[in-house]
Design a protein around this motif. Structure first.
Motif, PDB file in Angstrom:
ATOM      1  N   ASN A 110      54.974 134.098  76.260  1.00 42.60           N
ATOM      2  CA  ASN A 110      55.342 135.825  75.662  1.00 42.60           C
ATOM      3  C   ASN A 110      56.651 136.984  76.204  1.00 42.60           C
ATOM      4  OD1 ASN A 110      54.829 136.315  72.936  1.00 42.60           O
ATOM      5  ND2 ASN A 110      53.742 137.823  74.164  1.00 42.60           N
ATOM      6  N   GLU A 111      56.922 136.108  77.139  1.00 44.22           N
ATOM      7  CA  GLU A 111      58.277 137.286  77.382  1.00 44.22           C
ATOM      8  C   GLU A 111      59.460 136.793  77.731  1.00 44.22           C
ATOM      9  OE1 GLU A 111      56.266 138.208  82.032  1.00 44.22           O
ATOM     10  OE2 GLU A 111      54.754 139.600  81.389  1.00 44.22           O
ATOM     11  N   GLY A 112      59.760 136.499  76.710  1.00 41.21           N
ATOM     12  CA  GLY A 112      61.081 135.735  76.466  1.00 41.21           C
ATOM     13  C   GLY A 112      62.592 136.986  76.230  1.00 41.21           C
ATOM     14  N   PRO A 113      63.383 136.305  76.814  1.00 40.80           N
ATOM     15  CA  PRO A 113      64.730 137.518  76.963  1.00 40.80           C
ATOM     16  C   PRO A 113      65.307 137.941  75.063  1.00 40.80           C
ATOM     17  CG  PRO A 113      65.274 135.323  77.005  1.00 40.80           C
ATOM     18  CD  PRO A 113      63.808 135.141  77.481  1.00 40.80           C
ATOM     19  N   ASP A 114      65.364 138.999  75.394  1.00 38.66           N
ATOM     20  CA  ASP A 114      65.765 139.131  74.047  1.00 38.66           C
ATOM     21  C   ASP A 114      67.155 138.302  73.143  1.00 38.66           C
ATOM     22  OD1 ASP A 114      64.345 142.044  73.191  1.00 38.66           O
ATOM     23  OD2 ASP A 114      65.012 141.613  75.705  1.00 38.66           O
ATOM     24  N   ILE A 115      68.142 137.966  74.010  1.00 37.27           N
ATOM     25  CA  ILE A 115      68.915 137.394  73.629  1.00 37.27           C
ATOM     26  C   ILE A 115      69.200 136.259  75.047  1.00 37.27           C
ATOM     27  CG2 ILE A 115      71.625 137.127  73.514  1.00 37.27           C
ATOM     28  CD1 ILE A 115      71.301 139.735  72.964  1.00 37.27           C
ATOM     29  N   PHE A 116      69.350 134.888  74.506  1.00 35.88           N
ATOM     30  CA  PHE A 116      69.371 134.002  75.840  1.00 35.88           C
ATOM     31  C   PHE A 116      70.244 132.731  75.556  1.00 35.88           C
ATOM     32  CE2 PHE A 116      67.713 130.540  72.958  1.00 35.88           C
ATOM     33  CZ  PHE A 116      66.434 131.206  72.346  1.00 35.88           C
ATOM     34  N   PHE A 117      70.857 132.300  75.766  1.00 38.65           N
ATOM     35  CA  PHE A 117      72.248 130.953  76.053  1.00 38.65           C
ATOM     36  C   PHE A 117      71.109 129.499  75.656  1.00 38.65           C
ATOM     37  CE2 PHE A 117      75.859 128.293  77.023  1.00 38.65           C
ATOM     38  CZ  PHE A 117      76.575 128.783  76.962  1.00 38.65           C
ATOM     39  N   ILE A 118      72.086 129.133  74.884  1.00 40.71           N
ATOM     40  CA  ILE A 118      71.095 127.914  74.310  1.00 40.71           C
ATOM     41  C   ILE A 118      71.901 126.689  74.973  1.00 40.71           C
ATOM     42  CG2 ILE A 118      71.200 126.142  72.505  1.00 40.71           C
ATOM     43  CD1 ILE A 118      70.625 128.648  70.204  1.00 40.71           C
ATOM     44  N   ILE A 166      71.019 129.632  60.687  1.00 34.90           N
ATOM     45  CA  ILE A 166      71.602 130.262  61.307  1.00 34.90           C
ATOM     46  C   ILE A 166      71.302 130.810  62.901  1.00 34.90           C
ATOM     47  CG2 ILE A 166      74.049 131.714  62.215  1.00 34.90           C
ATOM     48  CD1 ILE A 166      74.642 132.336  59.065  1.00 34.90           C
ATOM     49  N   ILE A 167      71.082 129.495  63.438  1.00 34.62           N
ATOM     50  CA  ILE A 167      70.176 130.324  65.356  1.00 34.62           C
ATOM     51  C   ILE A 167      71.391 130.460  66.182  1.00 34.62           C
ATOM     52  CG2 ILE A 167      68.490 128.274  64.608  1.00 34.62           C
ATOM     53  CD1 ILE A 167      69.910 126.722  66.876  1.00 34.62           C
ATOM     54  N   GLY A 168      72.702 130.725  66.625  1.00 36.63           N
ATOM     55  CA  GLY A 168      73.059 131.320  67.256  1.00 36.63           C
ATOM     56  C   GLY A 168      74.846 131.791  67.065  1.00 36.63           C
ATOM     57  N   ILE A 169      75.179 131.926  67.688  1.00 39.37           N
ATOM     58  CA  ILE A 169      76.828 132.673  67.801  1.00 39.37           C
ATOM     59  C   ILE A 169      77.689 131.747  68.571  1.00 39.37           C
ATOM     60  CG2 ILE A 169      78.591 134.568  67.853  1.00 39.37           C
ATOM     61  CD1 ILE A 169      76.457 134.714  65.893  1.00 39.37           C
ATOM     62  N   PRO A 170      79.199 131.307  67.590  1.00 42.39           N
ATOM     63  CA  PRO A 170      78.896 129.894  68.611  1.00 42.39           C
ATOM     64  C   PRO A 170      80.169 130.705  69.695  1.00 42.39           C
ATOM     65  CG  PRO A 170      79.975 130.342  66.675  1.00 42.39           C
ATOM     66  CD  PRO A 170      78.921 131.624  66.404  1.00 42.39           C
ATOM     67  N   VAL A 171      81.301 130.186  70.512  1.00 43.38           N
ATOM     68  CA  VAL A 171      82.180 131.261  71.370  1.00 43.38           C
ATOM     69  C   VAL A 171      83.230 129.534  71.735  1.00 43.38           C
ATOM     70  CG1 VAL A 171      82.796 131.205  73.831  1.00 43.38           C
ATOM     71  CG2 VAL A 171      80.501 132.545  72.732  1.00 43.38           C
ATOM     72  N   ARG A 172      82.562 128.204  72.182  1.00 41.66           N
ATOM     73  CA  ARG A 172      83.627 127.627  72.605  1.00 41.66           C
ATOM     74  C   ARG A 172      83.751 126.647  71.662  1.00 41.66           C
ATOM     75  NH1 ARG A 172      81.822 125.599  78.228  1.00 41.66           N
ATOM     76  NH2 ARG A 172      79.951 125.428  76.772  1.00 41.66           N
ATOM     77  N   ASP A 173      85.392 126.100  72.122  1.00 39.71           N
ATOM     78  CA  ASP A 173      85.704 125.132  70.731  1.00 39.71           C
ATOM     79  C   ASP A 173      85.048 124.131  71.348  1.00 39.71           C
ATOM     80  OD1 ASP A 173      87.126 122.907  69.450  1.00 39.71           O
ATOM     81  OD2 ASP A 173      89.042 123.726  69.271  1.00 39.71           O
ATOM     82  N   PRO A 174      84.474 123.254  70.406  1.00 42.46           N
ATOM     83  CA  PRO A 174      83.147 122.282  70.763  1.00 42.46           C
ATOM     84  C   PRO A 174      83.314 120.726  71.208  1.00 42.46           C
ATOM     85  CG  PRO A 174      82.540 122.271  68.797  1.00 42.46           C
ATOM     86  CD  PRO A 174      83.830 123.867  69.132  1.00 42.46           C
ATOM     87  N   TYR A 353      74.927 131.639  71.734  1.00 47.00           N
ATOM     88  CA  TYR A 353      73.701 132.761  71.679  1.00 47.00           C
ATOM     89  C   TYR A 353      73.065 132.765  71.080  1.00 47.00           C
ATOM     90  CZ  TYR A 353      78.164 134.016  74.812  1.00 47.00           C
ATOM     91  OH  TYR A 353      79.379 133.733  76.038  1.00 47.00           O
ATOM     92  N   ALA A 354      72.341 132.586  71.198  1.00 44.32           N
ATOM     93  CA  ALA A 354      70.469 133.194  70.024  1.00 44.32           C
ATOM     94  C   ALA A 354      69.652 134.628  70.532  1.00 44.32           C
ATOM     95  CB  ALA A 354      70.155 131.886  70.683  1.00 44.32           C
ATOM     96  N   MET A 355      69.290 134.659  69.560  1.00 43.67           N
ATOM     97  CA  MET A 355      68.163 136.084  69.502  1.00 43.67           C
ATOM     98  C   MET A 355      67.276 135.397  69.056  1.00 43.67           C
ATOM     99  SD  MET A 355      67.735 138.678  66.908  1.00 43.67           S
ATOM    100  CE  MET A 355      69.073 139.622  66.143  1.00 43.67           C
TER     101      MET A 355
END
Length: 506
Positions: A110-118, A166-174, A353-355
């Motif tokens: 129960n100590e997950g980060p506020d933002i994390f990389f998927i 929506i679960i995350g913000i995209p960055v790279r062209d897949p 990037y997810a919250m």
């Protein structure tokens, strides 16, 4: 109780490396922004200093895949915090091989980060969603934010959504992660009589054989990057991208023909046979089984290997070792009869990037995500990592290197949008992991590797595996049905899909 102590003890050990623990409170708050104005997290935004009591703490967990990753993110968060002094961001970095385990431990405690990389593509995106680790972003994202990205990035069929959220913000062209180009040393090829890279499987085998035999132990025509299934699979998927149209997943554990709905590893055996023959005839550089990617780069940059099939990010790593080498990047060779299919990609965007659902600073966390989804950050990300980003405005005005221009050309030439397995019926997401976990052991990439290393005919091995794998799929569908999940084998079929064209649903 023992389990809880173990998790917390492990978590403490993980965070002891970074000296980081949880953040503090805040309220949900929808964000905003547009593609032309500086984002809320832009360095161009000026904000008054916050008092210590007003500062919200945000822990940001990232994958440290490269030596400079942690420093890059810290630099970017410094830029963000300069414009947003009311938010204190702490970057938590873990190596790729430890990252998902560390993330799991932190959420279990129960100590997950506020933002994390998927990290781990769609399977991991499904995992973080099913585990309720992510905070859906639908209420934060507005039309202006969506407009920063290409059309469809947050559409119903985009992998940025799971179960419609929506679960995350995209960055790279897949496609950048999907492309499997042929890297070649122009000087070596010319030395042995080749003015251009091989375009067909036969030309590839002939060139590799000639260079190795005439190289007399000083240079080898071809090499692979080790026996880890993940890197061995790059050679299979690269050379296999032009094989039977309609088959997806040559690099993973679930190779499915979406025209028939059947598991079909046999369709990859023509390229596995090529690799087997090259290895058996000692055409492949010796010792490749024990190499890692860094050793592959060293051997190639030193001019001891003429060709290998790799990933897009490797061009930059090779240039670091030998900036002036005459390196060529081309589409991997296709079957002699011509291309029948393409390397598949099922989505225009992937969540990165997810919250965290456990965040107590969601309004501050969204400000950071808004920054991570800004033109400013995505441009910086490209300039640092040299990985093509999704946001068109972020690439405007950037002069790409000759290597990157060639990689983009290979992406356009070799990749097409294919249906996602769950496009017909998203109930598949509820048990797709069960299918993957239940697949016969050793997994198919390990079976292919065994065929190459042990010099075994891959066809009967694949036929046997396909029979077992299709039985697993039927069994898992039945278990899902018995559990109330509506799904059938017919849902895996896309008979009207033309694999030679992009599959796009508006």
């Amino acid at each position: 109780m023992t389990r809880k102590r173990s998790l917390i003890g492990s978590l403490t050990a993980v965070f002891a490396l970074t000296g980081i623990l949880a953040g503090c409170g805040g309220n949900n708050n929808a964000g905003s922004g547009d593609a032309t104005a500086p984002p809320s997290g832009s360095a161009a935004t000026t904000a008054p200093a916050a008092t210590a009591a007003e500062v919200q703490k945000v822990n940001f967990s990232i994958v440290s895949a490269r030596p400079g990753d942690e420093a890059f993110y810290k630099e970017q968060m410094d830029i963000f915090m300069k414009a947003n002094p009311e938010v204190k961001v702490t970057v938590i970095a873990n190596p790729t091989e430890q990252y998902n385990n560390a993330l799991q431990l932190s959420f279990a405690a129960n100590e997950g980060p506020d933002i994390f990389f998927i990290e781990g593509g769609q399977p991991q995106a499904r995992t973080v969603y099913d585990n309720k680790w992510v905070e859906p972003l639908d209420s934060y994202i507005d039309d202006a934010f969506v407009a920063r990205f290409p059309e469809g990035a947050f559409s119903r069929t985009s992998q940025t959504r799971v179960n419609g959220e929506i679960i995350g913000i995209p960055v790279r062209d897949p496609r950048f992660d999907k492309v499997r180009p042929l890297y070649y040393n122009k000087t070596i090829l010319e030395q042995y009589g080749y003015s251009e890279p091989p375009k067909t499987h036969s030309e590839f085998v002939a060139a590799a054989t000639k260079i190795t035999k005439e190289g007399k132990g000083q240079v080898y025509g071809f090499a692979m990057m080790g026996k880890a299934p993940a890197v061995f699979g790059l050679s299979v998927s690269g050379l296999g991208s032009g094989l039977e149209g309609g088959v997806i997943g040559y690099e993973g554990n679930t190779i499915i023909n979406l025209k028939t709905g059947q598991f079909s590893s046999k369709s990859a055996t023509p390229v596995v046979e090529i690799l087997r023959q090259l290895n058996a005839q000692k055409i492949v550089a010796p010792g490749w089984e024990n190499w890692d990617t860094a050793q592959m780069h060293q051997q190639f940059a030193a001019g001891r290997v003429a060709m290998f099939i790799g990933a897009a990010w490797q061009a930059e790593e090779i240039r670091k070792l030998n900036e002036g080498m005459d390196m060529g990047i081309a589409a991997a060779p296709v079957p002699d009869a011509g291309r029948s299919g393409y390397r598949d990609t099922p989505t225009i965007a992937e969540p990165r990037y997810a919250m965290s659902s456990q965040s107590k600073s969601k309004d501050a966390a969204w400000k950071v995500l808004d920054f991570l989804g800004s033109v400013e950050f995505e441009r910086a990300n490209y300039e640092y990592a040299k990985e093509l980003v999704l946001m068109p405005a972020a690439m405007e005005g950037i002069t790409m290197s000759a290597d990157m221009e060639q990689i983009v050309k290979v992406m356009d030439e070799t990749i097409r949008m294919a249906p996602a397995v769950n496009t017909n019926n998203q109930n598949y997401d509820q048990f797709s992991k069960s299918i993957s976990d239940a697949m016969p052991k050793p997994k198919i990439q390990e079976v292919f590797l065994k065929a190459v290393v042990s010099n075994e005919d891959p066809v009967p091995l694949a036929e046997d595996y396909d029979a077992k794998a299709n039985k697993v799929i039927d069994e898992q569908i039945k278990i899902a049905n018995d559990g109330g999940i509506d799904f059938s084998r017919e849902d895996l079929k896309y008979p009207d899909w033309n694999p030679m064209e992009n599959y796009i649903i508006e």
